[in-house]
Design a protein around this motif. Structure first.
Motif, PDB file in Angstrom:
ATOM      1  N   SER A 145       0.810  -1.207   0.000  1.00 32.34           N
ATOM      2  CA  SER A 145       0.000   0.000   0.000  1.00 32.34           C
ATOM      3  C   SER A 145       0.848   1.264   0.000  1.00 32.34           C
ATOM      4  O   SER A 145       0.413   2.295  -0.473  1.00 32.34           O
ATOM      5  CB  SER A 145      -0.937   0.008   1.208  1.00 32.34           C
ATOM      6  OG  SER A 145      -0.176  -0.005   2.390  1.00 32.34           O
ATOM      7  N   LYS A 146       2.068   1.210   0.567  1.00 33.23           N
ATOM      8  CA  LYS A 146       2.931   2.396   0.575  1.00 33.23           C
ATOM      9  C   LYS A 146       4.379   1.955   0.467  1.00 33.23           C
ATOM     10  O   LYS A 146       4.732   0.871   0.899  1.00 33.23           O
ATOM     11  CB  LYS A 146       2.806   3.165   1.906  1.00 33.23           C
ATOM     12  CG  LYS A 146       1.495   3.808   2.108  1.00 33.23           C
ATOM     13  CD  LYS A 146       1.558   4.747   3.307  1.00 33.23           C
ATOM     14  CE  LYS A 146       0.211   5.419   3.475  1.00 33.23           C
ATOM     15  NZ  LYS A 146      -0.826   4.479   3.885  1.00 33.23           N
ATOM     16  N   VAL A 147       5.187   2.832  -0.059  1.00 36.61           N
ATOM     17  CA  VAL A 147       6.630   2.561  -0.117  1.00 36.61           C
ATOM     18  C   VAL A 147       7.340   3.661   0.646  1.00 36.61           C
ATOM     19  O   VAL A 147       7.142   4.838   0.367  1.00 36.61           O
ATOM     20  CB  VAL A 147       7.120   2.534  -1.579  1.00 36.61           C
ATOM     21  CG1 VAL A 147       8.626   2.327  -1.612  1.00 36.61           C
ATOM     22  CG2 VAL A 147       6.421   1.445  -2.365  1.00 36.61           C
ATOM     23  N   PHE A 148       8.172   3.278   1.626  1.00 38.67           N
ATOM     24  CA  PHE A 148       8.972   4.254   2.373  1.00 38.67           C
ATOM     25  C   PHE A 148      10.422   4.069   1.962  1.00 38.67           C
ATOM     26  O   PHE A 148      10.959   2.973   2.060  1.00 38.67           O
ATOM     27  CB  PHE A 148       8.847   4.008   3.884  1.00 38.67           C
ATOM     28  CG  PHE A 148       7.698   4.727   4.511  1.00 38.67           C
ATOM     29  CD1 PHE A 148       6.422   4.230   4.417  1.00 38.67           C
ATOM     30  CD2 PHE A 148       7.899   5.918   5.189  1.00 38.67           C
ATOM     31  CE1 PHE A 148       5.361   4.906   5.004  1.00 38.67           C
ATOM     32  CE2 PHE A 148       6.839   6.588   5.774  1.00 38.67           C
ATOM     33  CZ  PHE A 148       5.564   6.076   5.680  1.00 38.67           C
ATOM     34  N   LEU A 149      11.029   5.126   1.510  1.00 33.99           N
ATOM     35  CA  LEU A 149      12.428   5.027   1.091  1.00 33.99           C
ATOM     36  C   LEU A 149      13.274   6.006   1.887  1.00 33.99           C
ATOM     37  O   LEU A 149      12.827   7.103   2.208  1.00 33.99           O
ATOM     38  CB  LEU A 149      12.567   5.354  -0.403  1.00 33.99           C
ATOM     39  CG  LEU A 149      11.830   4.421  -1.356  1.00 33.99           C
ATOM     40  CD1 LEU A 149      11.926   4.963  -2.771  1.00 33.99           C
ATOM     41  CD2 LEU A 149      12.444   3.037  -1.305  1.00 33.99           C
ATOM     42  N   GLY A 150      14.492   5.597   2.159  1.00 37.31           N
ATOM     43  CA  GLY A 150      15.441   6.527   2.764  1.00 37.31           C
ATOM     44  C   GLY A 150      16.268   7.175   1.664  1.00 37.31           C
ATOM     45  O   GLY A 150      16.265   6.717   0.527  1.00 37.31           O
ATOM     46  N   ALA A 151      16.968   8.232   1.996  1.00 31.93           N
ATOM     47  CA  ALA A 151      17.767   8.922   0.981  1.00 31.93           C
ATOM     48  C   ALA A 151      19.163   9.179   1.499  1.00 31.93           C
ATOM     49  O   ALA A 151      19.369   9.422   2.683  1.00 31.93           O
ATOM     50  CB  ALA A 151      17.105  10.233   0.591  1.00 31.93           C
ATOM     51  N   HIS A 152      20.105   9.145   0.597  1.00 28.84           N
ATOM     52  CA  HIS A 152      21.473   9.514   0.936  1.00 28.84           C
ATOM     53  C   HIS A 152      21.625  11.019   0.823  1.00 28.84           C
ATOM     54  O   HIS A 152      22.303  11.651   1.628  1.00 28.84           O
ATOM     55  CB  HIS A 152      22.416   8.776  -0.014  1.00 28.84           C
ATOM     56  CG  HIS A 152      23.831   9.219   0.087  1.00 28.84           C
ATOM     57  ND1 HIS A 152      24.437  10.051  -0.823  1.00 28.84           N
ATOM     58  CD2 HIS A 152      24.765   8.943   0.996  1.00 28.84           C
ATOM     59  CE1 HIS A 152      25.680  10.258  -0.479  1.00 28.84           C
ATOM     60  NE2 HIS A 152      25.908   9.594   0.627  1.00 28.84           N
ATOM     61  N   ALA A 153      20.957  11.593  -0.198  1.00 25.92           N
ATOM     62  CA  ALA A 153      21.000  13.044  -0.384  1.00 25.92           C
ATOM     63  C   ALA A 153      19.835  13.439  -1.262  1.00 25.92           C
ATOM     64  O   ALA A 153      19.346  12.627  -2.049  1.00 25.92           O
ATOM     65  CB  ALA A 153      22.305  13.462  -1.037  1.00 25.92           C
ATOM     66  N   LEU A 154      19.405  14.688  -1.116  1.00 28.39           N
ATOM     67  CA  LEU A 154      18.373  15.211  -1.990  1.00 28.39           C
ATOM     68  C   LEU A 154      19.014  16.317  -2.806  1.00 28.39           C
ATOM     69  O   LEU A 154      19.554  17.259  -2.247  1.00 28.39           O
ATOM     70  CB  LEU A 154      17.205  15.752  -1.159  1.00 28.39           C
ATOM     71  CG  LEU A 154      15.851  15.112  -1.471  1.00 28.39           C
ATOM     72  CD1 LEU A 154      15.906  13.626  -1.239  1.00 28.39           C
ATOM     73  CD2 LEU A 154      14.768  15.728  -0.635  1.00 28.39           C
ATOM     74  N   LEU A 155      18.937  16.212  -4.138  1.00 24.08           N
ATOM     75  CA  LEU A 155      19.661  17.161  -4.974  1.00 24.08           C
ATOM     76  C   LEU A 155      18.805  18.382  -5.242  1.00 24.08           C
ATOM     77  O   LEU A 155      17.584  18.382  -5.049  1.00 24.08           O
ATOM     78  CB  LEU A 155      20.049  16.471  -6.281  1.00 24.08           C
ATOM     79  CG  LEU A 155      20.827  15.176  -6.070  1.00 24.08           C
ATOM     80  CD1 LEU A 155      21.061  14.474  -7.375  1.00 24.08           C
ATOM     81  CD2 LEU A 155      22.143  15.476  -5.396  1.00 24.08           C
ATOM     82  N   ALA A 156      19.456  19.428  -5.728  1.00 19.96           N
ATOM     83  CA  ALA A 156      18.773  20.711  -5.852  1.00 19.96           C
ATOM     84  C   ALA A 156      17.677  20.707  -6.905  1.00 19.96           C
ATOM     85  O   ALA A 156      16.800  21.566  -6.875  1.00 19.96           O
ATOM     86  CB  ALA A 156      19.786  21.800  -6.175  1.00 19.96           C
ATOM     87  N   ASN A 157      17.697  19.749  -7.843  1.00 14.78           N
ATOM     88  CA  ASN A 157      16.621  19.730  -8.828  1.00 14.78           C
ATOM     89  C   ASN A 157      15.541  18.731  -8.450  1.00 14.78           C
ATOM     90  O   ASN A 157      14.719  18.349  -9.282  1.00 14.78           O
ATOM     91  CB  ASN A 157      17.184  19.408 -10.217  1.00 14.78           C
ATOM     92  CG  ASN A 157      17.961  18.117 -10.225  1.00 14.78           C
ATOM     93  OD1 ASN A 157      18.223  17.541  -9.174  1.00 14.78           O
ATOM     94  ND2 ASN A 157      18.352  17.652 -11.405  1.00 14.78           N
ATOM     95  N   GLY A 158      15.542  18.283  -7.196  1.00 16.30           N
ATOM     96  CA  GLY A 158      14.477  17.413  -6.754  1.00 16.30           C
ATOM     97  C   GLY A 158      14.766  15.932  -6.906  1.00 16.30           C
ATOM     98  O   GLY A 158      13.960  15.097  -6.509  1.00 16.30           O
ATOM     99  N   TYR A 159      15.891  15.572  -7.478  1.00 12.00           N
ATOM    100  CA  TYR A 159      16.220  14.157  -7.627  1.00 12.00           C
ATOM    101  C   TYR A 159      16.663  13.599  -6.277  1.00 12.00           C
ATOM    102  O   TYR A 159      17.264  14.294  -5.473  1.00 12.00           O
ATOM    103  CB  TYR A 159      17.343  13.975  -8.658  1.00 12.00           C
ATOM    104  CG  TYR A 159      16.856  13.998 -10.081  1.00 12.00           C
ATOM    105  CD1 TYR A 159      16.278  15.141 -10.618  1.00 12.00           C
ATOM    106  CD2 TYR A 159      16.980  12.876 -10.881  1.00 12.00           C
ATOM    107  CE1 TYR A 159      15.837  15.152 -11.927  1.00 12.00           C
ATOM    108  CE2 TYR A 159      16.545  12.885 -12.192  1.00 12.00           C
ATOM    109  CZ  TYR A 159      15.967  14.028 -12.715  1.00 12.00           C
ATOM    110  OH  TYR A 159      15.527  14.046 -13.999  1.00 12.00           O
ATOM    111  N   VAL A 160      16.356  12.321  -6.070  1.00  8.24           N
ATOM    112  CA  VAL A 160      16.707  11.678  -4.813  1.00  8.24           C
ATOM    113  C   VAL A 160      17.887  10.744  -5.068  1.00  8.24           C
ATOM    114  O   VAL A 160      17.804   9.852  -5.912  1.00  8.24           O
ATOM    115  CB  VAL A 160      15.519  10.854  -4.263  1.00  8.24           C
ATOM    116  CG1 VAL A 160      15.921  10.151  -2.993  1.00  8.24           C
ATOM    117  CG2 VAL A 160      14.323  11.744  -4.040  1.00  8.24           C
TER     118      VAL A 160
END
Lengths: 505, 455
Positions: free
Chosen positions: A381-396
């Motif tokens: 029903s949902k996907v939870f993801l962690g991130a190493h960094a969030l870039l300035a153009n919105g890319y994860v």
């Protein structure tokens, strides 16, 4: 056409007027205005970067940044400012004329056209993505030699698409040439570097916390040499340590932000401050940074995320993200009824650790490998993801495989929520996973079954390359929500957060 | 500072009394250098700048008199003397120098000759914050014949049982056959935490230990522990798995006795370190529900050398083997420039001649080590032997497979095969001394030589 119709005298008059106008402006803003005009003229000719002399190009972005800086220092008199600036420009011009750096040229041939309200920051290609450029390598070798940090050599054949990145082997540790006992580099830093390179401390948050903890120890053991100021000398002392750590394992975005913060705090120490007081202040700064940006942030993110978890949910997580594990454990404590599907991938198989932590808490879990993703997704029903960094153009930017999860989830119309603290936001812009990535030890891909490893002698096969990528980038179209400590924002609002952060600082 | 080096050079060499009754073990020449030079060289090569040497007054005097040592070794030697009669164990010696120890220590024995990459041992110590990190090596069979030994070496040496985990780095179990009654006894807690354990027997303990500072404090509080190898190491290995009801083991009790200031700063830092560990997605084992290291604070690691040279010169066999192998290590010229070698003599390429030697005509030296200031007269044949310093060998002797100690005099025409001639002894001219290999026959003249040595 209009210009042709104007007579010669009129053109001359116009030119004189412009010059007068400029002269008036000059008294307000100083000489850089003229250089900005020159810059504007040079920008329409980006097609000939190689032929332009480096002296012409390189000072241009320098001027741009300095002009913005100059505008913010009305305290100093303009004449003094101008004189300082000219002296600096002269010295930089002569030094840059001496070197012919291809990488530098290509980078500086795209200066920011107009200085916008953001501080135009000079961006040079970082050396860790220029491994196939011998000039950059030489520069790095010289820098490391100056700092007395041993150079770690690359290992094995690199796939051509990624030949611009470093690839190290765990069998040749970074401590090969470090003396025992470590004197040039602080022993805690050597220990930290070893723990990074062996993967004992892995994960963005863990690495940042360990880095800050080690910096606390370094500051504790630091003593200002005579005739030096703590604010300047300590920063110089930290540079070789940071070089050593990046030789052990390339720095993460969160570590980079932490280092920037520390350096700023150190340079802001007033010179009258006594050493003990300064050290205490820095230690307190580090403690408060960790407390605010990591511990309290994860509490805030959990609070927001728990609102999004309802009873009966089936949550999919990928790999081992400390933040997502924390959220799920907190949600379980708050008596939410949900079950978790842990997706894992080779060669790291970090999902096993996530599985252990969740099951220990009492959460019902399922474990699959990423190849079974499309099979299991209809249940989710949902996907939870962690991130190493969030870039300035919105890319994860996250562990390799995350973009696949997001893609398939989008195809099945399953909401994807990325959880990320704000200190991991970085100003880099990337649209693919090739430009800047990390290559892990290729020997990790070798699997031994029944005592036989078929890939054992992969280096002897000339046409075979083993690629062990660590990160990949997920476009913002696949991410539905980013949960940060500032709230729940869409992926495209990341530049806003960055701007707000910059203004704050 | 990260590590302090401690060199234990007070041991007596009790297993080779023939060699050491006159010369202390650290000064025995191996490859024409004193034995103590080898661990000092190892420490210097990796970057140590000063070493604490624990030794007897005799050795200290010899060290300060040895010019070559002074020039070769650039490190600062802090020599601590202990009474030979006090019969101190290695742990007692550490207790003795407790005041000097300010950081973690690296303890080396003076009889270790090795070319190990020391960073392998120290990296285990650093990366895992281990309490103990040690070096072991696969035992190599000795190929040289040893004077006085009949046939192959019996398995009289008590075996060591070493248990390591799957990675081969974590030390789980260590016991010597002498301490065991009938079989190996394992605690259930070890089996629960590490269900797969590899037990190795053919390993040689190199007596090179990295120890945390808290271990020295523990030794100060527990005066009953005398030997590092015999008591301390097995104790630490056992303590890794002791019930955490006791929770803080003695090493941490003593940590609490440290200065308050240290304690305050470490507790906050400990919390940060704990946070970093929690957030890290690493575990050192798989398959059970516990966190990394099973939450244990005491960890012991071992680095097992598969290839490379590692000798502990504590028996006669090891001494001879080391003399054979060591000259190949170093690029010193085999014939020291200070030696006077006559042109009509034949010195093989695998022999080494020390400084101030005099080798006369028509002598043949093959596969042998000749020490300093030795005089060898004409028509002498030396094969497979070790001649120490200051020996005088008269004409026409034939020496095979033997060890001639310091300042001995071999009379004219003596025929010595597989013998050990003690320090300062005189061998009769025309003496026939041979030990039949593998046979119990001893000539009367052999007995004569031996009675002089053993007295």
């Amino acid at each position: 056409n209009e210009g042709k119709e104007l007579t010669k005298e009129e053109k001359q008059r116009l030119r004189k007027e412009k010059k007068q106008h400029k002269k008036n402006k000059k008294d307000d803003k100083g000489p850089p205005e003229k250089e900005k005009e020159k810059e504007k003229a040079s920008v329409p000719a980006p097609s000939k970067p190689a032929t332009q002399s480096p002296a012409h190009k390189a000072p241009a972005p320098v001027h741009a940044s300095e002009s913005a800086a100059a505008a913010e220092k009305p305290a100093k008199s303009k004449a003094e400012l101008r004189a300082e600036r000219r002296a600096r420009q002269d010295s930089e011009r002569t030094s840059k004329q001496g070197k012919k750096e291809g990488g530098q040229q290509s980078a500086s041939s795209k200066p920011k056209a107009t200085p916008n309200e953001l501080q135009p920051v000079v961006k040079r290609l970082p050396e860790h993505v220029q491994v196939d450029d011998p000039a950059a390598l030489k520069k790095l070798a010289k820098k490391l030699e100056r700092q007395q940090v041993p150079l770690r050599s690359d290992y094995g054949y690199k796939v051509s698409l990624f030949s611009h990145l470093h690839q190290y082997s765990r069998k040749s540790p970074p401590t090969l040439q470090i003396s025992i006992p470590a004197t040039v580099i602080h022993p805690s830093i050597v220990r930290l570097g070893l723990q990074y390179s062996q993967g004992i401390i892995a994960g963005s948050n863990a690495r940042s916390v360990a880095l800050l903890h080690t910096f606390k120890q370094v500051i504790q053991d630091y003593s200002t040499p005579p005739n030096e100021e703590l604010s300047r000398d300590l920063v110089n002392k930290l540079s070789p340590y940071i070089s050593f750590l990046s030789q052990c394992r390339p720095l993460s975005a969160s570590m980079g932000n932490a280092i920037k913060y520390i350096k700023k705090e150190i340079s802001n120490i007033p010179s009258q401050c006594k050493e003990e007081e300064a050290k205490g202040k820095l230690q307190a700064c580090i403690d408060s940074y960790i407390n605010e940006k990591i511990i309290l942030a994860s509490e805030a993110i959990s609070k927001y995320a728990i609102e999004k978890i309802s009873d009966g949910d089936v949550i999919l997580v990928y790999g081992c993200s400390s933040l997502v594990n924390h959220i799920l454990c907190k949600a379980f404590e708050k008596q939410r009824k949900f079950r978790v599907i842990v997706v894992d991938s080779r060669p790291r198989l970090e999902g096993r650790e996530a599985l252990r932590r969740l099951v220990k808490k009492g959460i019902r879990c399922t474990y699959v490998l990423i190849s079974a993703l499309s099979y299991i997704l209809p249940e989710v029903s949902k996907v939870f993801l962690g991130a190493h960094a969030l870039l300035a153009n919105g890319y994860v930017m996250s562990r390799v495989g995350t973009s696949q999860i997001a893609l398939v989830a989008k195809a099945y119309n399953v909401p994807v929520l990325v959880c990320c603290e704000t200190y991991k936001f970085c100003e880099r812009v990337q649209t693919d996973s090739f430009v800047s990535n990390e290559l892990d030890d290729p020997d990790d891909l070798i699997v031994t079954r029944n005592g036989k490893s078929h890939l054992e002698n992969w280096q002897t096969v000339k046409s075979l390359g083993l690629l062990n990528l660590v990160y990949d980038v997920t476009p913002p179209d696949f991410v539905d929500l980013v949960i940060t400590d500032l709230g729940m924002i869409p992926c495209t609002s990341v530049p806003v957060v960055l701007r707000v952060k910059n203004v704050d600082q | 500072m990260e590590l302090q080096a401690v060199l234990m050079a007070a041991g007596g060499g009790s297993r080779m009394m023939d060699l050491t009754y006159n010369t202390p073990k650290p000064l025995l020449p191996v490859g024409n250098r004193p034995l103590i030079w080898y661990p000092l060289n190892l420490l210097e090569r990796v970057g140590f700048e000063e070493v604490i040497v624990i030794t007897t007054k005799e050795v200290q005097k010899a060290l300060s008199a040895d010019h070559r040592l002074k020039t070769d070794v650039k490190m600062r030697l802090d020599v601590v003397c202990i009474q030979e009669e006090a019969d101190m164990g290695t742990a007692d010696a550490l207790r003795h120098i407790q005041q000097k120890i300010k950081t973690d220590i690296l303890v080396v024995s003076c009889d270790l000759i090795t070319d190990v990459a020391l960073h392998e041992v120290v990296d285990l110590f650093r990366a895992h914050s281990a309490t103990l990190s040690m070096l072991m090596s696969k035992v190599h069979e000795f190929t040289e014949t040893v004077p006085g030994q009949k046939g192959k070496k019996k398995a009289g040496e008590q075996r060591d049982f070493v248990g390591v985990d799957v990675t081969g780095k974590r030390l789980l179990f260590m016991a010597n056959e002498a301490d065991l009654d009938e079989g190996l006894v394992f605690r259930k807690s070890i089996m629960r935490k590490h269900p797969r354990m590899l037990i190795k027997t053919g390993l040689l303990d190199a007596h090179l230990y990295c120890l945390k500072r808290s271990v020295v404090d523990f030794l100060v509080h527990n005066k009953s522990v005398t030997s590092i190898r015999g008591e301390l190491v097995p104790y630490l290995v056992r303590k890794q798995f002791s019930k955490s009801l006791n929770s803080q083991n003695e090493t941490e009790d003593s940590e609490k006795n440290q200065k308050q200031q240290d304690l305050l700063s470490t507790s906050k830092d400990e919390a940060l370190l704990q946070l970093a560990r929690e957030r890290s997605c690493w575990n050192d084992h798989r398959g059970d529900m516990s966190e990394a290291y099973h939450g244990g604070k005491l960890r012991c690691y071992v680095h097992i050398m598969e290839e490379g040279m590692c000798y502990r010169v504590n028996t006669l066999a090891a001494y001879i083997e080391a003399n054979r192998v060591v000259p190949k290590l170093f690029e010193d010229p085999p014939i020291h420039p200070g030696a006077l070698v006559s042109e009509r003599s034949l010195v093989g390429s695998d022999s080494i001649i020390g400084p101030l030697c005099q080798i006369s005509d028509r002598t043949s030296i093959k596969r042998s080590n000749v020490g300093m200031s030795t005089t060898i007269k004409e028509k002498v044949k030396i094969t497979n032997s070790i001649i120490m310093n200051g020996v005088i060998i008269e004409e026409g002797c034939n020496i095979q497979g033997s060890v001639i100690c310091n300042n001995a005099v071999i009379g004219r025409g003596a025929d010595i095969k597989y013998c050990l001639v003690g320090s300062g002894q005189h061998v009769e001219p025309e003496g026939e001394n041979k030990i039949m290999f593998g046979n119990n026959n001893l000539d009367i003249s052999d007995l004569f030589v031996y009675t002089m040595i053993v007295y």
